[in-house]
Write a protein that holds these residues in place. Structure first.
Motif, PDB file in Angstrom:
ATOM      1  N   SER A  73      -0.124  -9.676   1.834  1.00  0.00           N
ATOM      2  CA  SER A  73      -0.066  -8.330   2.400  1.00  0.00           C
ATOM      3  C   SER A  73      -0.836  -7.351   1.516  1.00  0.00           C
ATOM      4  O   SER A  73      -0.857  -7.481   0.292  1.00  0.00           O
ATOM      5  CB  SER A  73       1.384  -7.873   2.561  1.00  0.00           C
ATOM      6  N   ALA A  74      -1.485  -6.379   2.146  1.00  0.00           N
ATOM      7  CA  ALA A  74      -2.405  -5.467   1.447  1.00  0.00           C
ATOM      8  C   ALA A  74      -1.670  -4.265   0.885  1.00  0.00           C
ATOM      9  O   ALA A  74      -1.851  -3.127   1.328  1.00  0.00           O
ATOM     10  CB  ALA A  74      -3.523  -5.029   2.387  1.00  0.00           C
ATOM     11  N   ASN A  75      -0.816  -4.523  -0.110  1.00  0.00           N
ATOM     12  CA  ASN A  75      -0.036  -3.471  -0.761  1.00  0.00           C
ATOM     13  C   ASN A  75       0.179  -3.861  -2.214  1.00  0.00           C
ATOM     14  O   ASN A  75       0.074  -5.044  -2.563  1.00  0.00           O
ATOM     15  CB  ASN A  75       1.314  -3.308  -0.065  1.00  0.00           C
ATOM     16  N   PRO A  76       0.490  -2.906  -3.087  1.00  0.00           N
ATOM     17  CA  PRO A  76       0.847  -3.277  -4.457  1.00  0.00           C
ATOM     18  C   PRO A  76       2.030  -4.247  -4.445  1.00  0.00           C
ATOM     19  O   PRO A  76       2.943  -4.131  -3.626  1.00  0.00           O
ATOM     20  CB  PRO A  76       1.231  -1.936  -5.099  1.00  0.00           C
ATOM     21  N   SER A  77       2.000  -5.225  -5.336  1.00  0.00           N
ATOM     22  CA  SER A  77       3.005  -6.284  -5.335  1.00  0.00           C
ATOM     23  C   SER A  77       4.419  -5.711  -5.402  1.00  0.00           C
ATOM     24  O   SER A  77       4.725  -4.831  -6.204  1.00  0.00           O
ATOM     25  CB  SER A  77       2.783  -7.211  -6.525  1.00  0.00           C
ATOM     26  N   GLY A  78       5.292  -6.226  -4.512  1.00  0.00           N
ATOM     27  CA  GLY A  78       6.693  -5.822  -4.497  1.00  0.00           C
ATOM     28  C   GLY A  78       6.986  -4.588  -3.681  1.00  0.00           C
ATOM     29  O   GLY A  78       8.147  -4.270  -3.442  1.00  0.00           O
ATOM     30  N   LYS A  79       5.966  -3.886  -3.224  1.00  0.00           N
ATOM     31  CA  LYS A  79       6.172  -2.656  -2.468  1.00  0.00           C
ATOM     32  C   LYS A  79       6.215  -2.945  -0.967  1.00  0.00           C
ATOM     33  O   LYS A  79       5.994  -4.065  -0.516  1.00  0.00           O
ATOM     34  CB  LYS A  79       5.068  -1.641  -2.788  1.00  0.00           C
ATOM     35  N   VAL A  80       6.483  -1.900  -0.184  1.00  0.00           N
ATOM     36  CA  VAL A  80       6.638  -2.051   1.266  1.00  0.00           C
ATOM     37  C   VAL A  80       5.315  -2.511   1.892  1.00  0.00           C
ATOM     38  O   VAL A  80       4.252  -1.968   1.586  1.00  0.00           O
ATOM     39  CB  VAL A  80       7.083  -0.723   1.904  1.00  0.00           C
ATOM     40  N   SER A  81       5.399  -3.499   2.764  1.00  0.00           N
ATOM     41  CA  SER A  81       4.192  -4.061   3.377  1.00  0.00           C
ATOM     42  C   SER A  81       3.528  -3.058   4.320  1.00  0.00           C
ATOM     43  O   SER A  81       4.209  -2.238   4.944  1.00  0.00           O
ATOM     44  CB  SER A  81       4.535  -5.335   4.141  1.00  0.00           C
ATOM     45  N   PRO A  82       2.190  -3.133   4.462  1.00  0.00           N
ATOM     46  CA  PRO A  82       1.459  -2.170   5.278  1.00  0.00           C
ATOM     47  C   PRO A  82       1.297  -2.642   6.722  1.00  0.00           C
ATOM     48  O   PRO A  82       0.937  -3.775   6.985  1.00  0.00           O
ATOM     49  CB  PRO A  82       0.093  -2.107   4.584  1.00  0.00           C
ATOM     50  N   THR A  83       1.555  -1.745   7.657  1.00  0.00           N
ATOM     51  CA  THR A  83       1.363  -2.068   9.074  1.00  0.00           C
ATOM     52  C   THR A  83       0.318  -1.171   9.724  1.00  0.00           C
ATOM     53  O   THR A  83       0.165  -1.171  10.940  1.00  0.00           O
ATOM     54  CB  THR A  83       2.701  -1.952   9.827  1.00  0.00           C
ATOM     55  N   SER A  84      -0.419  -0.409   8.905  1.00  0.00           N
ATOM     56  CA  SER A  84      -1.532   0.402   9.403  1.00  0.00           C
ATOM     57  C   SER A  84      -2.579   0.510   8.301  1.00  0.00           C
ATOM     58  O   SER A  84      -2.289   0.284   7.116  1.00  0.00           O
ATOM     59  CB  SER A  84      -1.056   1.807   9.798  1.00  0.00           C
ATOM     60  N   ALA A  85      -3.795   0.880   8.685  1.00  0.00           N
ATOM     61  CA  ALA A  85      -4.856   1.070   7.694  1.00  0.00           C
ATOM     62  C   ALA A  85      -4.511   2.198   6.737  1.00  0.00           C
ATOM     63  O   ALA A  85      -4.837   2.146   5.541  1.00  0.00           O
ATOM     64  CB  ALA A  85      -6.177   1.356   8.407  1.00  0.00           C
ATOM     65  N   ALA A  86      -3.826   3.240   7.237  1.00  0.00           N
ATOM     66  CA  ALA A  86      -3.428   4.356   6.376  1.00  0.00           C
ATOM     67  C   ALA A  86      -2.494   3.880   5.267  1.00  0.00           C
ATOM     68  O   ALA A  86      -2.580   4.352   4.124  1.00  0.00           O
ATOM     69  CB  ALA A  86      -2.762   5.450   7.205  1.00  0.00           C
ATOM     70  N   HIS A  87      -1.575   2.954   5.580  1.00  0.00           N
ATOM     71  CA  HIS A  87      -0.684   2.399   4.554  1.00  0.00           C
ATOM     72  C   HIS A  87      -1.491   1.686   3.468  1.00  0.00           C
ATOM     73  O   HIS A  87      -1.183   1.794   2.276  1.00  0.00           O
ATOM     74  CB  HIS A  87       0.292   1.397   5.175  1.00  0.00           C
ATOM     75  N   VAL A  88      -2.516   0.931   3.893  1.00  0.00           N
ATOM     76  CA  VAL A  88      -3.353   0.214   2.924  1.00  0.00           C
ATOM     77  C   VAL A  88      -4.069   1.202   2.010  1.00  0.00           C
ATOM     78  O   VAL A  88      -4.089   1.044   0.778  1.00  0.00           O
ATOM     79  CB  VAL A  88      -4.385  -0.682   3.629  1.00  0.00           C
ATOM     80  N   MET A  89      -4.663   2.224   2.604  1.00  0.00           N
ATOM     81  CA  MET A  89      -5.399   3.210   1.816  1.00  0.00           C
ATOM     82  C   MET A  89      -4.471   3.919   0.831  1.00  0.00           C
ATOM     83  O   MET A  89      -4.849   4.194  -0.311  1.00  0.00           O
ATOM     84  CB  MET A  89      -6.067   4.226   2.737  1.00  0.00           C
ATOM     85  N   GLU A  90      -3.253   4.180   1.258  1.00  0.00           N
ATOM     86  CA  GLU A  90      -2.283   4.867   0.398  1.00  0.00           C
ATOM     87  C   GLU A  90      -1.942   4.027  -0.823  1.00  0.00           C
ATOM     88  O   GLU A  90      -1.817   4.534  -1.940  1.00  0.00           O
ATOM     89  CB  GLU A  90      -1.025   5.159   1.214  1.00  0.00           C
TER      90      GLU A  90
END
Length: 326
Positions: free
Chosen positions: A143-160
């Motif tokens: 998943s495209a998020n910092p390890s252990g954090k909430v998984s991203p379900t949108s491109a905005a989440h990834v960018m954040e």
């Protein structure tokens, strides 16, 4: 201003550009039907290592390799009869299989985290499939998020979460993920079909295809405990603490509600007012993120979620999100 990855709409041109970046050893975040993945060429050791760097991910946690179909998967892993049954029933889709690595597979050993098995999945999302074809390589993608954090379900989440990571070249925006929950992971230790991680395909659906019950992995120790992604005790964690199975909400708490009879808080969101677990799964990570921002460090009370169907996977994610942080 520091580095910021390019976020591109999922046009044919953008997908081709992202495919080139993957072949060059760079990282690309992309949508799947489950969550957004952080992709690298799975045959390139250095590229796979960049995933760990970008996420701050523990080296012992394996990665899922995304492929175009069963024929490609069979080039890298050895299927038993039950694994083939599940692949034909649920691929493309939200099921990952952990299988013995085939001798001579060019997959990086880093994707297996030192094990002799590989986690494989065939995504159903058209953008993910187009990217796989454009890259011409298997794509390792947690998943495209910092390890252990909430998984991203949108491109905005990834960018954040990862937009400033210098390892990330592009984020392909394919809209919100329709399932919103990571894949179910099944392995076969000692030949026994075993649930390593509940997810987007419910246990009952898998057991129906197999004609027998799944065993449960001991996530706490041994190879089974690290054969699958998502098995760290603290995972999918927002910044705010969580209080699970809450039937009331305090004045100083935010509320992640479920169902028509949930209490109301001053700050609250309902995963599914009608009590639909599929809808709840799709909303889980996005609502956790939104409440985390609004709660400003206050506790988030979480309504009880039934343990049937996708409720098992939702409860698994909530339990890990609420676990003590290491």
């Amino acid at each position: 201003m520091g580095y910021v990855a390019d976020c591109l709409s999922a046009t044919a041109e953008a997908i081709e550009k992202a495919g080139v970046a993957l072949r060059e050893g760079r990282l690309v975040a992309f949508p799947t039907e489950t969550v957004y993945g952080l992709g690298a060429d799975a045959t390139n050791d250095r590229a796979v290592a960049r995933i760990f760097e970008a996420k701050g991910r523990p080296r012992f946690n394996p990665l899922i390799v995304h492929l175009t179909g069963i024929a490609e998967a069979e080039k890298h892993c050895i299927f038993n009869v039950e694994a083939e049954l599940l692949a034909r029933a649920f691929w493309p889709g939200g099921l990952t299989l952990v299988l013995p690595r085939r001798a001579g597979s060019p997959l990086s050993l880093l994707v297996s985290a030192g094990l002799d098995t590989v986690a494989l999945r065939v995504p159903a999302h058209e953008v993910a499939q187009a990217l796989l074809k454009a890259a011409g390589r298997p794509i390792a993608a947690p998943s495209a998020n910092p390890s252990g954090k909430v998984s991203p379900t949108s491109a905005a989440h990834v960018m954040e979460g990862l937009g400033a990571a210098p390892e990330l070249a592009f984020v392909i925006d394919g809209g919100p993920c329709p399932l919103g929950l990571e894949s179910t992971v099944i392995g076969f230790p000692d030949g026994v079909p075993t649930l390593f991680r509940p997810g987007a395909v419910a246990r009952e659906e898998i057991e129906k295809v197999l004609g027998r019950k799944l065993a449960d992995a001991d996530a706490g120790s041994g190879e089974e405990g690290r054969a699958s992604p998502g098995q760290l005790e603290s995972h999918y964690a927002p910044g705010s603490p969580l209080r699970l199975d809450a039937t009331t909400v305090g004045d100083d708490e935010a509320l992640l509600a479920f169902g028509p009879n949930a209490p109301r808080g001053a700050i609250s969101m309902n995963l599914s007012p009608s009590g639909d677990l599929t809808e709840a799964a799709a909303h889980l990570f996005a609502m956790l993120r939104a409440l985390d921002k609004q709660a400003s460090g206050r506790t988030i009370a979480v309504s009880p979620i039934p343990m049937t169907g996708l409720g098992e996977a939702i409860n698994d994610r909530l339990k890990r999100a609420a676990a003590p942080r290491g």
